[in-house]
Design a protein around this motif. Structure first.
Motif, PDB file in Angstrom:
ATOM      1  N   THR A   5       0.832  -1.205   0.000  1.00 22.58           N
ATOM      2  CA  THR A   5       0.000   0.000   0.000  1.00 22.58           C
ATOM      3  C   THR A   5       0.868   1.258   0.000  1.00 22.58           C
ATOM      4  O   THR A   5       0.603   2.200  -0.763  1.00 22.58           O
ATOM      5  N   ALA A   6       1.909   1.280   0.831  1.00 22.33           N
ATOM      6  CA  ALA A   6       2.818   2.432   0.875  1.00 22.33           C
ATOM      7  C   ALA A   6       3.576   2.573  -0.439  1.00 22.33           C
ATOM      8  O   ALA A   6       3.769   3.684  -0.951  1.00 22.33           O
ATOM      9  N   ALA A   9       1.218   3.982  -3.073  1.00 25.38           N
ATOM     10  CA  ALA A   9       0.958   5.417  -2.861  1.00 25.38           C
ATOM     11  C   ALA A   9       2.059   6.267  -3.491  1.00 25.38           C
ATOM     12  O   ALA A   9       1.783   7.304  -4.103  1.00 25.38           O
ATOM     13  N   ARG A  10       3.300   5.830  -3.369  1.00 21.26           N
ATOM     14  CA  ARG A  10       4.415   6.587  -3.977  1.00 21.26           C
ATOM     15  C   ARG A  10       4.359   6.532  -5.496  1.00 21.26           C
ATOM     16  O   ARG A  10       4.615   7.519  -6.170  1.00 21.26           O
ATOM     17  N   VAL A  12       1.630   6.063  -7.325  1.00 19.93           N
ATOM     18  CA  VAL A  12       0.485   6.874  -7.744  1.00 19.93           C
ATOM     19  C   VAL A  12       0.866   8.355  -7.770  1.00 19.93           C
ATOM     20  O   VAL A  12       0.573   9.068  -8.753  1.00 19.93           O
ATOM     21  N   SER A  13       1.545   8.842  -6.745  1.00 16.33           N
ATOM     22  CA  SER A  13       1.985  10.242  -6.722  1.00 16.33           C
ATOM     23  C   SER A  13       2.912  10.545  -7.903  1.00 16.33           C
ATOM     24  O   SER A  13       2.776  11.578  -8.557  1.00 16.33           O
ATOM     25  N   GLN A  24      -6.766   2.523  -8.965  1.00 13.99           N
ATOM     26  CA  GLN A  24      -6.172   1.474  -8.145  1.00 13.99           C
ATOM     27  C   GLN A  24      -7.135   0.305  -7.984  1.00 13.99           C
ATOM     28  O   GLN A  24      -8.352   0.483  -7.988  1.00 13.99           O
ATOM     29  N   CYS A  48       2.371  -3.662  -7.840  1.00 13.38           N
ATOM     30  CA  CYS A  48       3.220  -3.206  -6.733  1.00 13.38           C
ATOM     31  C   CYS A  48       3.446  -4.360  -5.773  1.00 13.38           C
ATOM     32  O   CYS A  48       2.488  -4.913  -5.229  1.00 13.38           O
TER      33      CYS A  48
END
Length: 128
Positions: A5-6, A9-10, A12-13, A24, A48
């Motif tokens: 998940t972390a 998130a990176r 996606v940014s 997602q 991921c």
């Protein structure tokens, strides 16, 4: 990097900064892609994972999209990482994104995601 998940998130940014539309956990034909990024009509599937393995490479290779990649933390074993990069690039036509701790600028596209159908056609032309 503690979790998928972390990591996601990176990624996606990083994609949003490049003006991708990002989705997602997209389900398609019974499988779920961690990330689908779309820009100018081109679709990029990104898996991921916290580790890089043959099973993960095969999972990414199944996606029938314009581009497919894996996003994983930078591994410490250089030889294993180099072999995985060769398999992804030369045989599976799957890109690799390495994600470092820190902000989204820590995402590096090490193995470029190339259109897999174009690579397949080039390979077949070379065999004639």
């Amino acid at each position: 990097m503690a979790s998928e998940t972390a990591l996601a998130a990176r990624v996606v940014s990083w994609l949003e900064v490049q003006h991708f539309d990002v989705y997602q956990e997209v389900e398609h034909r019974g499988d779920v892609a961690d990330i689908i990024a779309v820009r100018a009509g081109l679709v990029w599937a990104i898996e991921c994972k916290t580790t890089l393995s043959l099973a993960v490479m095969a999972q990414a290779a199944r996606w029938q999209t314009h581009y497919r990649s894996l996003a994983v933390p930078m591994g410490k074993n250089y030889n294993e990482r180099q072999m995985a990069e060769r398999i992804c690039r030369d045989f599976l036509q799957v890109g690799i994104l390495y994600v470092d701790d820190g902000d989204f600028s820590g995402v590096k596209e090490k193995v470029l995601a190339v259109p897999h159908q174009a690579r397949q056609k080039a390979y077949l032309r070379g065999r004639e």
